[in-house]
Write an enzyme that holds these catalytic residues in place. Structure first.
Site, PDB file in Angstrom:
ATOM      1  N   THR A  81      60.770 -51.563  15.958  1.00 27.33           N
ATOM      2  CA  THR A  81      60.021 -52.470  16.820  1.00 27.33           C
ATOM      3  C   THR A  81      59.822 -51.843  18.201  1.00 27.33           C
ATOM      4  OG1 THR A  81      59.864 -54.765  17.571  1.00 27.33           O
ATOM      5  CG2 THR A  81      62.074 -53.803  17.536  1.00 27.33           C
ATOM      6  N   LYS A  86      57.550 -47.876  17.650  1.00 32.58           N
ATOM      7  CA  LYS A  86      56.726 -47.843  16.438  1.00 32.58           C
ATOM      8  C   LYS A  86      55.889 -46.564  16.296  1.00 32.58           C
ATOM      9  CE  LYS A  86      56.304 -52.722  15.264  1.00 32.58           C
ATOM     10  NZ  LYS A  86      55.436 -53.853  14.927  1.00 32.58           N
ATOM     11  N   ASN A 143      39.741 -57.747  23.853  1.00 29.45           N
ATOM     12  CA  ASN A 143      40.996 -57.351  24.494  1.00 29.45           C
ATOM     13  C   ASN A 143      40.868 -57.379  26.010  1.00 29.45           C
ATOM     14  OD1 ASN A 143      43.722 -56.482  24.123  1.00 29.45           O
ATOM     15  ND2 ASN A 143      43.127 -54.468  24.887  1.00 29.45           N
ATOM     16  N   ASP A 172      53.428 -54.485   8.385  1.00 31.61           N
ATOM     17  CA  ASP A 172      52.905 -55.597   9.200  1.00 31.61           C
ATOM     18  C   ASP A 172      51.553 -56.106   8.690  1.00 31.61           C
ATOM     19  OD1 ASP A 172      54.897 -56.005  11.089  1.00 31.61           O
ATOM     20  OD2 ASP A 172      54.090 -54.511  12.479  1.00 31.61           O
ATOM     21  N   ALA A 177      44.508 -55.696  21.050  1.00 36.31           N
ATOM     22  CA  ALA A 177      44.162 -54.409  20.418  1.00 36.31           C
ATOM     23  C   ALA A 177      45.374 -53.486  20.375  1.00 36.31           C
ATOM     24  CB  ALA A 177      43.013 -53.758  21.194  1.00 36.31           C
TER      25      ALA A 177
HETATM   26  N1  NAP Z   1      54.624 -62.316  13.022  1.00 33.16           N
HETATM   27  C1  NAP Z   1      54.933 -61.051  12.922  1.00 33.16           C
HETATM   28  O1  NAP Z   1      55.490 -60.583  11.922  1.00 33.16           O
HETATM   29  C2  NAP Z   1      54.565 -60.095  14.023  1.00 33.16           C
HETATM   30  C3  NAP Z   1      54.644 -58.713  13.822  1.00 33.16           C
HETATM   31  C4  NAP Z   1      54.268 -57.865  14.875  1.00 33.16           C
HETATM   32  C5  NAP Z   1      53.839 -58.419  16.073  1.00 33.16           C
HETATM   33  N2  NAP Z   1      53.781 -59.777  16.219  1.00 33.16           N
HETATM   34  C6  NAP Z   1      53.305 -60.403  17.472  1.00 33.16           C
HETATM   35  O2  NAP Z   1      52.329 -59.607  18.066  1.00 33.16           O
HETATM   36  C7  NAP Z   1      52.583 -59.491  19.455  1.00 33.16           C
HETATM   37  C8  NAP Z   1      52.039 -58.163  19.956  1.00 33.16           C
HETATM   38  O3  NAP Z   1      52.747 -57.091  19.365  1.00 33.16           O
HETATM   39  P1  NAP Z   1      52.159 -55.599  19.456  1.00 33.16           P
HETATM   40  O4  NAP Z   1      53.154 -54.726  18.797  1.00 33.16           O
HETATM   41  O5  NAP Z   1      50.743 -55.581  18.990  1.00 33.16           O
HETATM   42  O6  NAP Z   1      52.198 -55.354  21.056  1.00 33.16           O
HETATM   43  P2  NAP Z   1      51.371 -54.289  21.888  1.00 33.16           P
HETATM   44  O7  NAP Z   1      51.074 -53.091  21.083  1.00 33.16           O
HETATM   45  O8  NAP Z   1      52.107 -54.165  23.170  1.00 33.16           O
HETATM   46  O9  NAP Z   1      49.947 -55.010  22.184  1.00 33.16           O
HETATM   47  C9  NAP Z   1      49.876 -56.171  22.981  1.00 33.16           C
HETATM   48  C10 NAP Z   1      48.424 -56.630  23.070  1.00 33.16           C
HETATM   49  O10 NAP Z   1      48.428 -57.890  23.757  1.00 33.16           O
HETATM   50  C11 NAP Z   1      47.593 -57.806  24.908  1.00 33.16           C
HETATM   51  N3  NAP Z   1      48.202 -58.598  25.975  1.00 33.16           N
HETATM   52  C12 NAP Z   1      49.481 -58.520  26.430  1.00 33.16           C
HETATM   53  N4  NAP Z   1      49.675 -59.417  27.405  1.00 33.16           N
HETATM   54  C13 NAP Z   1      48.481 -60.050  27.593  1.00 33.16           C
HETATM   55  C14 NAP Z   1      48.049 -61.098  28.466  1.00 33.16           C
HETATM   56  N5  NAP Z   1      48.885 -61.668  29.346  1.00 33.16           N
HETATM   57  N6  NAP Z   1      46.779 -61.526  28.368  1.00 33.16           N
HETATM   58  C15 NAP Z   1      45.923 -60.974  27.466  1.00 33.16           C
HETATM   59  N7  NAP Z   1      46.278 -59.978  26.627  1.00 33.16           N
HETATM   60  C16 NAP Z   1      47.547 -59.540  26.680  1.00 33.16           C
HETATM   61  C17 NAP Z   1      47.531 -56.337  25.271  1.00 33.16           C
HETATM   62  O11 NAP Z   1      46.338 -56.120  25.988  1.00 33.16           O
HETATM   63  P3  NAP Z   1      46.134 -54.805  26.920  1.00 33.16           P
HETATM   64  O12 NAP Z   1      45.631 -53.736  26.005  1.00 33.16           O
HETATM   65  O13 NAP Z   1      45.128 -55.242  27.914  1.00 33.16           O
HETATM   66  O14 NAP Z   1      47.479 -54.487  27.514  1.00 33.16           O
HETATM   67  C18 NAP Z   1      47.520 -55.702  23.860  1.00 33.16           C
HETATM   68  O15 NAP Z   1      46.225 -55.741  23.319  1.00 33.16           O
HETATM   69  C19 NAP Z   1      54.101 -59.655  19.582  1.00 33.16           C
HETATM   70  O16 NAP Z   1      54.433 -60.197  20.819  1.00 33.16           O
HETATM   71  C20 NAP Z   1      54.448 -60.579  18.447  1.00 33.16           C
HETATM   72  O17 NAP Z   1      54.434 -61.916  18.919  1.00 33.16           O
HETATM   73  C21 NAP Z   1      54.140 -60.611  15.211  1.00 33.16           C
END
Ligand code: NAP
Length: 284
Positions: free
Chosen positions: A62, A66, A149, A102, A127
Site C-alpha cells: 500500500t 505500490k 482530476n 485492485d 487519476a
Molecule cells: N476499496 C478499495 O479496495 C481501495 C483500494 C485502493 C484505493 N482505494 C481508495 O482510493 C483512494 C486513492 O488511492 P490511490 O492509491 O489512488 O491514491 P493516489 O495514487 O495518491 O491518488 C489520489 C488521487 O486523488 C486525488 N486527490 C487527492 N486529494 C484530493 C482532493 N482533496 N481533491 C481532489 N482530488 C484529490 C489526487 O489528485 P491529484 O493528482 O491532483 O493529486 C489523485 O488523483 C484511497 O484513499 C482509498 O480510499 C480503495
C-alpha cells in the site's frame, strides 16, 4: 506458520489484517497476516532481505510503495505491468512475483452492482493508483470513460496511457475537476467512480462531487470504504442514484490476493462481515 504482510508506511489502521486473519482462521490455514511498516529508506533492504525469507508467503502493498516495490521483484504479472503498480506479492521459494488485484476487485464489485459493463459510459474522479487499476480493466469493456482530476495533466497522462493499450475498447477523455466539466460528464454517465480519498475518515464531510450534479439511476461507486457510507453515497442516494460502497472492492481485491497466496477459495462473505463488525456500520 507462514506470514503475509501489509507493506506500507505508515500502516496504522488496516482492514486487510481483519479480513485475512478471519479467513485464515475460518479455513484452519497455518497463515497469519501482519502489518509491516517499512519506511521508503528501508524498502530496499526489506525487499532483498526479510521479504525473501521462505516463512514469508507474500504481501499486500500500500501507500507509498505500490510503484517502488516493482524494481525489487523477480517478475511482474502482465496486468500489474500495464497498470504500473503492484498491490500483491507472492514469495515462491524466495522468488518474488508482483500482481495487481485492485482493478479486478473493483470490476467484480461493479459487475455485481450494475451487470455487464460492456459499452457503459463511466466517469472516474481521480487519476492516481486506484484510477489506473480500475481504468485499465474498465477500458476493456466500457464505451466511454471520462477521467476528471484536480491536476489536469495527470488525467491527460492516464487517458493517453489507457488509450494506447491494445486491450482498450473505450474512448477515454481527460478533464479537469471543475463543476462545469463534472456537470457535462455526468449528464450522460451510467457510472460515477470516486478514486480520490475525499470523504474518507476523519474528513467525512468532504465530497468530490456535489450531490446536485448526480442524476437518478446513475450507479455511484465510492472506492473509499471508511466510512462505509460516505457523504458522496448519501447524497447520491438522495438524488435517486444507486450506490456501491468501497468495501466490496476491498474484499474482492483481498480475496484475489488470498487465492494467490494459498491456492484456496476464500470465504468472502465472512471477510466482508469481519470488516463490517470492526467499522461498526450498516451493510452497504
Ligand atoms: N476499496 C478499495 O479496495 C481501495 C483500494 C485502493 C484505493 N482505494 C481508495 O482510493 C483512494 C486513492 O488511492 P490511490 O492509491 O489512488 O491514491 P493516489 O495514487 O495518491 O491518488 C489520489 C488521487 O486523488 C486525488 N486527490 C487527492 N486529494 C484530493 C482532493 N482533496 N481533491 C481532489 N482530488 C484529490 C489526487 O489528485 P491529484 O493528482 O491532483 O493529486 C489523485 O488523483 C484511497 O484513499 C482509498 O480510499 C480503495
Amino acid at each position: 506458520m507462514r506470514v503475509c504482510y501489509l507493506l506500507g508506511y505508515p500502516v496504522g489502521h488496516s482492514m486487510s489484517a481483519v479480513m485475512h486473519n478471519a479467513a485464515f482462521e475460518e479455513l484452519g490455514l497455518k497463515y497469519r497476516y501482519d502489518l509491516r511498516g517499512v519506511s521508503p529508506a528501508k524498502l530496499g533492504a526489506f525487499m532483498t532481505g526479510e521479504m525473501r525469507d521462505t516463512t514469508v508467503r507474500g504481501a499486500n502493498v500500500t501507500i507509498p510503495h505500490k510503484l517502488a516495490v516493482m524494481e525489487y521483484l523477480d517478475e511482474v504479472d502482465r496486468e500489474a505491468l500495464a497498470i504500473g503498480a503492484v498491490n500483491t506479492i507472492v514469495n515462491e521459494d524466495g522468488r518474488l512475483k508482483g500482481y495487481n488485484t485492485d482493478g479486478r476487485g473493483a470490476i467484480r464489485a461493479l459487475e455485481e452492482a450494475h451487470g455487464e459493463l460492456e459499452g457503459v459510459r463511466a466517469v472516474i474522479v481521480g487519476a492516481g493508483g486506484a484510477a489506473k487499476a480500475i481504468g485499465y480493466h474498465l477500458s476493456a469493456k466500457a464505451g466511454r470513460i471520462t477521467i476528471l482530476n484536480r491536476t489536469l495533466c495527470r488525467a491527460e497522462e492516464l487517458a493517453a496511457h489507457l488509450s494506447s493499450m491494445p486491450e482498450c475498447n473505450a474512448s477515454v477523455e481527460p478533464s479537469s475537476l471543475r463543476r462545469s466539466e463534472l456537470e457535462e460528464a455526468l449528464e450522460e454517465a451510467d457510472i460515477l467512480i470516486n478514486t480520490t480519498p475525499v470523504g474518507m475518515t476523519p474528513d467525512v464531510e468532504g465530497t468530490p462531487v456535489d450531490g446536485s450534479l448526480i442524476r437518478p439511476g446513475t450507479l455511484v461507486f465510492d472506492t473509499v470504504y471508511n466510512p462505509l457510507r460516505t457523504r458522496l453515497l448519501q447524497e447520491a442516494e438522495e438524488a435517486g442514484a444507486r450506490t456501491l460502497p468501497g468495501l466490496r472492492m476491498l474484499v474482492y481485491q483481498g480475496a484475489a490476493a488470498f487465492r494467490l497466496w494459498t491456492g484456496v477459495e476464500p470465504p468472502v462473505e465472512l471477510m466482508y462481515d469481519a470488516v463490517i463488525e470492526v467499522l461498526g456500520g450498516e451493510q452497504g
